[in-house]
Design an enzyme around this catalytic site. Structure first.
Site, PDB file in Angstrom:
ATOM      1  N   ILE A 152       1.148  -1.425   0.011  1.00  0.00           N
ATOM      2  CA  ILE A 152       0.439   0.190  -0.669  1.00  0.00           C
ATOM      3  C   ILE A 152       0.338   1.780  -0.111  1.00  0.00           C
ATOM      4  CG2 ILE A 152      -1.932   0.916   1.284  1.00  0.00           C
ATOM      5  CD1 ILE A 152      -2.760  -1.466   2.327  1.00  0.00           C
ATOM      6  N   ARG A 232      -3.178   1.569  11.851  1.00  0.00           N
ATOM      7  CA  ARG A 232      -3.888   0.726  12.696  1.00  0.00           C
ATOM      8  C   ARG A 232      -3.936   1.424  13.107  1.00  0.00           C
ATOM      9  NH1 ARG A 232      -6.519  -1.902   9.657  1.00  0.00           N
ATOM     10  NH2 ARG A 232      -6.514  -4.574   9.323  1.00  0.00           N
ATOM     11  N   ASP A 256      -8.130   7.322   9.020  1.00  0.00           N
ATOM     12  CA  ASP A 256      -9.128   6.838   8.741  1.00  0.00           C
ATOM     13  C   ASP A 256      -9.283   5.428  10.279  1.00  0.00           C
ATOM     14  OD1 ASP A 256     -10.943   5.315   6.365  1.00  0.00           O
ATOM     15  OD2 ASP A 256      -9.340   3.384   6.052  1.00  0.00           O
ATOM     16  N   GLU A 261     -11.149   2.352  18.046  1.00  0.00           N
ATOM     17  CA  GLU A 261     -12.082   2.755  16.879  1.00  0.00           C
ATOM     18  C   GLU A 261     -13.266   1.567  17.572  1.00  0.00           C
ATOM     19  OE1 GLU A 261     -10.015   2.277  13.567  1.00  0.00           O
ATOM     20  OE2 GLU A 261     -11.554   0.917  12.935  1.00  0.00           O
ATOM     21  N   HIS A 280     -12.503   4.134   9.119  1.00  0.00           N
ATOM     22  CA  HIS A 280     -11.276   2.939   8.586  1.00  0.00           C
ATOM     23  C   HIS A 280     -12.465   2.217   7.091  1.00  0.00           C
ATOM     24  CE1 HIS A 280      -9.522  -0.683   9.747  1.00  0.00           C
ATOM     25  NE2 HIS A 280      -9.656  -0.679   8.728  1.00  0.00           N
ATOM     26  N   GLY A 282     -10.350   2.227   4.015  1.00  0.00           N
ATOM     27  CA  GLY A 282      -9.358   2.349   3.214  1.00  0.00           C
ATOM     28  C   GLY A 282      -9.862   1.617   2.264  1.00  0.00           C
ATOM     29  N   SER A 283     -10.007   0.546   2.455  1.00  0.00           N
ATOM     30  CA  SER A 283     -10.515  -0.453   1.232  1.00  0.00           C
ATOM     31  C   SER A 283     -11.845  -0.839   0.731  1.00  0.00           C
ATOM     32  CB  SER A 283     -10.170  -2.077   1.694  1.00  0.00           C
ATOM     33  OG  SER A 283     -10.751  -2.394   2.289  1.00  0.00           O
TER      34      SER A 283
HETATM   35  C1  DGY Z   1      -7.770  -4.755   6.869  1.00  0.00           C
HETATM   36  O1  DGY Z   1      -8.263  -4.674   5.104  1.00  0.00           O
HETATM   37  O2  DGY Z   1      -6.394  -5.084   7.104  1.00  0.00           O
HETATM   38  C2  DGY Z   1      -8.234  -3.248   6.388  1.00  0.00           C
HETATM   39  O3  DGY Z   1      -8.407  -2.389   7.375  1.00  0.00           O
HETATM   40  C3  DGY Z   1     -10.156  -3.873   6.084  1.00  0.00           C
HETATM   41  O4  DGY Z   1     -10.211  -5.115   7.385  1.00  0.00           O
END
Ligand code: DGY
Length: 313
Positions: A152, A232, A256, A261, A280, A282-283
């Site tokens: 990433i 995280r 994010d 959380e 959260h 991100g994806s």
């Molecule tokens: C991950 O892929 O680790 C993201 O944080 C979603 O859980």
């Protein structure tokens, strides 16, 4: 009729997962993890970030696989699973670009005050254009420091290169492979913190990275710097960050992920203007979440059949 494999899953699953699992497993409630020992449980599929501990794993002597929907596995006791020879699957690669897009979204939003601007643009106070208000910080040609240059992180670097940014990075060992020949400079953590206009954290959560950005590290950053956390929550000390933002020790933050959380609804960080927070995400695109569902189900089924997983940790 042959009996379907019995798999503990989160009680709430996405529609993608429900569809892909249909007719392939018998779902057991998450509370099974806290129940009695059970030699009829074949698998665990983790969707949210509920904990899977060594104690849980030890309860199921016939457990064949733990499949995680996501790349980060900090909520699973992977060492304990390895000792018990239980493979742990995850979903790397497919979410790299998407999570990098989210990092850039936050970087741009925090630097250019998108959240405050949106609120102001909708408010009754916005009655005339004032060239002096709400000045943000430049993004192009600024220095970005990326902490954790894995899949990433590398995608974030590619995007920053397109913004003509000077790119520093820090990870345990310098990058072995730079397929796009990006102009990347390896620096120590302190150098990165001191020199960057944008600090982006995208390292895995481990003992070593818990609290990586605390009071001292925030104090090392420029007063004009922006912190982006797409790793995280516990990588950044929430209290120290709240104070740094309140006292103008750094310019802004884009998060994010948070610790805890979600944050308690009355947490002081939620009242700070110069922080942009997403829950959260991100994806979280339709396309990527579908791919993650497919891989996590494939990993689960392979593991249940005693075969090697597509991706495991
Ligand atoms: C991950 O892929 O680790 C993201 O944080 C979603 O859980």
């Amino acid at each position: 009729m042959t009996q379907l494999p019995r798999v503990i899953t989160d009680d709430v699953l996405s529609e993608n997962l429900i569809e892909l699992l249909d007719g392939k497993i018998e779902r057991l409630p998450w509370s099974t993890l806290d129940g009695a020992d059970d030699d009829t449980v074949d698998g665990i599929l983790t969707f949210g970030h509920l904990l899977v501990t060594a104690e849980h794993l030890a309860k199921f002597p016939d457990l064949k696989v733990v499949s995680n929907y996501g790349v980060g596995v900090d909520h699973i006791d992977v060492d304990a699973a390895h000792i018990l020879n239980i493979p742990v699957g995850n979903t790397p690669h497919v979410l790299n670009g998407t999570t990098a897009d989210q990092a850039m979204t936050l970087l741009l939003a925090a630097g250019r005050r998108l959240r405050e601007g949106d609120i102001y643009a909708r408010s009754p106070e916005f009655t005339y254009f004032d060239p002096a208000y709400m000045l943000g910080t430049e993004i192009h040609h600024q220095t970005v420091g990326i902490i954790g240059l894995g899949g990433i992180g590398y995608q974030i670097a590619r995007r920053c290169a397109a913004f003509d940014m000077n790119i520093l990075y820090h990870k345990r060992t310098p990058l072995a492979d730079n397929p796009d020949n990006l102009d990347l400079t390896y620096v120590t953590l302190n150098e990165l913190l001191e020199q960057s206009d944008f600090v982006v954290t995208i390292c895995p959560l481990t003992e070593e990275t818990t609290g990586l950005i605390g009071k001292e590290e925030l104090a090392r950053m420029k007063n004009s710097a922006v912190l982006i956390n797409v790793a995280r929550g516990p990588v950044v000390d929430t209290d120290a960050l709240t104070e740094a933002l309140q006292n103008g020790e750094i310019y802004a933050a884009g998060l994010d992920v948070t610790d805890p959380e979600p944050l308690p609804r009355d947490h002081p960080l939620l009242s700070v203007d110069n922080v942009t927070i997403t829950p959260h995400l991100g994806s979280a695109t339709i396309q990527t979440r579908r791919k993650m569902a497919e891989i996590s189900v494939e990993n689960l089924l392979l593991g249940l059949g005693g075969q090697a997983l597509l991706h495991s940790v």
